[in-house]
Design an enzyme around this catalytic site. Structure first.
Site, PDB file in Angstrom:
ATOM      1  N   GLU A  58       0.832  -1.206   0.000  1.00 16.09           N
ATOM      2  CA  GLU A  58       0.000   0.000   0.000  1.00 16.09           C
ATOM      3  C   GLU A  58       0.866   1.256   0.000  1.00 16.09           C
ATOM      4  O   GLU A  58       0.569   2.224  -0.700  1.00 16.09           O
ATOM      5  CB  GLU A  58      -0.923   0.006   1.217  1.00 16.09           C
ATOM      6  CG  GLU A  58      -1.899   1.170   1.225  1.00 16.09           C
ATOM      7  CD  GLU A  58      -2.848   1.143   2.400  1.00 16.09           C
ATOM      8  OE1 GLU A  58      -3.696   2.048   2.489  1.00 16.09           O
ATOM      9  OE2 GLU A  58      -2.742   0.220   3.232  1.00 16.09           O
ATOM     10  N   GLN A  59       1.952   1.235   0.783  1.00 17.11           N
ATOM     11  CA  GLN A  59       2.845   2.391   0.809  1.00 17.11           C
ATOM     12  C   GLN A  59       3.493   2.604  -0.558  1.00 17.11           C
ATOM     13  O   GLN A  59       3.655   3.747  -1.010  1.00 17.11           O
ATOM     14  CB  GLN A  59       3.927   2.202   1.879  1.00 17.11           C
ATOM     15  CG  GLN A  59       4.854   3.399   2.049  1.00 17.11           C
ATOM     16  CD  GLN A  59       4.148   4.632   2.582  1.00 17.11           C
ATOM     17  OE1 GLN A  59       3.139   4.521   3.277  1.00 17.11           O
ATOM     18  NE2 GLN A  59       4.670   5.800   2.267  1.00 17.11           N
ATOM     19  N   ALA A 111       6.840   9.023   2.508  1.00 19.08           N
ATOM     20  CA  ALA A 111       8.040   8.210   2.730  1.00 19.08           C
ATOM     21  C   ALA A 111       8.115   7.091   1.697  1.00 19.08           C
ATOM     22  O   ALA A 111       7.097   6.583   1.217  1.00 19.08           O
ATOM     23  CB  ALA A 111       8.022   7.615   4.133  1.00 19.08           C
ATOM     24  N   HIS A 170       4.023   4.396   8.981  1.00 25.46           N
ATOM     25  CA  HIS A 170       2.713   3.754   8.861  1.00 25.46           C
ATOM     26  C   HIS A 170       2.851   2.236   8.738  1.00 25.46           C
ATOM     27  O   HIS A 170       1.955   1.493   9.136  1.00 25.46           O
ATOM     28  CB  HIS A 170       1.967   4.304   7.649  1.00 25.46           C
ATOM     29  CG  HIS A 170       1.455   5.696   7.843  1.00 25.46           C
ATOM     30  ND1 HIS A 170       0.321   5.979   8.575  1.00 25.46           N
ATOM     31  CD2 HIS A 170       1.931   6.893   7.415  1.00 25.46           C
ATOM     32  CE1 HIS A 170       0.111   7.285   8.578  1.00 25.46           C
ATOM     33  NE2 HIS A 170       1.072   7.864   7.884  1.00 25.46           N
ATOM     34  N   GLU A 187       4.567  18.284   9.375  1.00 21.23           N
ATOM     35  CA  GLU A 187       3.268  17.643   9.177  1.00 21.23           C
ATOM     36  C   GLU A 187       2.435  17.772  10.452  1.00 21.23           C
ATOM     37  O   GLU A 187       2.572  16.965  11.375  1.00 21.23           O
ATOM     38  CB  GLU A 187       3.440  16.170   8.804  1.00 21.23           C
ATOM     39  CG  GLU A 187       4.115  15.953   7.450  1.00 21.23           C
ATOM     40  CD  GLU A 187       4.050  14.500   6.991  1.00 21.23           C
ATOM     41  OE1 GLU A 187       3.565  13.653   7.768  1.00 21.23           O
ATOM     42  OE2 GLU A 187       4.483  14.225   5.860  1.00 21.23           O
ATOM     43  N   HIS A 229       0.385  14.359  11.479  1.00 21.07           N
ATOM     44  CA  HIS A 229       0.993  13.035  11.641  1.00 21.07           C
ATOM     45  C   HIS A 229       1.466  12.837  13.079  1.00 21.07           C
ATOM     46  O   HIS A 229       2.314  13.577  13.573  1.00 21.07           O
ATOM     47  CB  HIS A 229       2.175  12.900  10.675  1.00 21.07           C
ATOM     48  CG  HIS A 229       2.840  11.553  10.714  1.00 21.07           C
ATOM     49  ND1 HIS A 229       2.659  10.601   9.735  1.00 21.07           N
ATOM     50  CD2 HIS A 229       3.690  10.996  11.611  1.00 21.07           C
ATOM     51  CE1 HIS A 229       3.375   9.528  10.023  1.00 21.07           C
ATOM     52  NE2 HIS A 229       4.010   9.740  11.166  1.00 21.07           N
TER      53      HIS A 229
END
Length: 240
Positions: A72-73, A94, A101, A158, A161
């Site tokens: 997914e990343q 990233a 994550h 961010e 986050h």
């Protein structure tokens, strides 16, 4: 003193693992290690339980993104390159295997509004969002990418986050005004770091992991203690 044995693989486990451009995720979470927050967003189970305490009856704050698989990343990173370009992507997304994550300890929060930006959700420093932000360290979370720390973290500021590091480390990081990178570096440089928390003395020791065989940590008998790997090369041992 009590002896605790740790094997080398445990360096990549725990709430204080450092994940960034130089230190990739090496341990993949299974479904049994995950819990759900908000509208069904997955996170590491302990972190999820703490965040859910704050989200109870909360309608102004939403969870935008939590645990992500490497696949997914990679998809998010590739899509951002195509849609936003390399400069933007390097600032805010990233690389695969280098995202917090993927270890399940990070959560992106957003103000509940009609249109929510998945990459950069709005989470202003005012009103209910700021009130929520102020409560997070008491439940083990830090704002991971603060303004002014970009050269240290490698990621742009961010406000949305947040990262679970657990108590008392979230309060120590907040009060010291440091990033997670700086906190781990500080612990590595000190023999023992002592801090007063709620009238109790907290002791934090960094123990370098052995290259071969088990690493032995020593903690006082009958003490309440916790141990986390740092994903760099050692363990953070904390006791009351």
């Amino acid at each position: 003193m009590m002896r605790v044995k740790l094997d080398r693989q445990q360096v990549s486990r725990g709430s204080l693992v450092l994940v960034n451009r130089n230190h990739p995720v090496t341990r993949r979470l299974g479904k049994k290690s995950l819990g759900l927050v908000g509208q069904g967003i997955a996170m590491e189970a302990v972190a999820a339980a703490q965040l859910n305490k704050l989200l109870k009856d909360q309608t102004d704050i939403v969870c935008v993104s939590g645990f992500r698989s490497r696949e997914e990343q990679e998809r998010i990173y590739t899509d951002s390159l195509q849609e936003n370009g390399e400069a933007f992507t390097r600032q805010y997304v990233a690389m695969p295997s280098h995202s917090e994550h993927e270890c399940g300890l990070a959560i992106d929060l957003g103000e509940n509004r009609q249109d929510i930006d998945f990459i950069r959700p709005a989470f202003p420093y005012e009103g209910k969002c700021q009130a929520f932000r102020d409560k997070l360290p008491d439940h083990g979370f830090i704002q991971r990418y603060e303004a002014g720390k970009e050269t240290v973290t490698g990621i742009s500021h961010e406000p949305w986050h947040f990262r679970y590091v657990g108590l008392p480390h979230s309060l120590m990081i907040r009060d010291l005004g440091v990033s997670l990178e700086e906190y781990i570096r500080m612990l590595r440089e000190k023999e023992v770091f002592t801090w007063n928390w709620q009238g109790r003395e907290i002791n934090v020791r960094y123990v370098l992991a052995k290259e071969g065989g088990d690493t032995v940590c020593h903690v006082p008998e009958d003490s309440a203690y916790q141990i986390s790997g740092d994903n760099v090369g050692g363990f953070v041992v904390t006791w009351l």
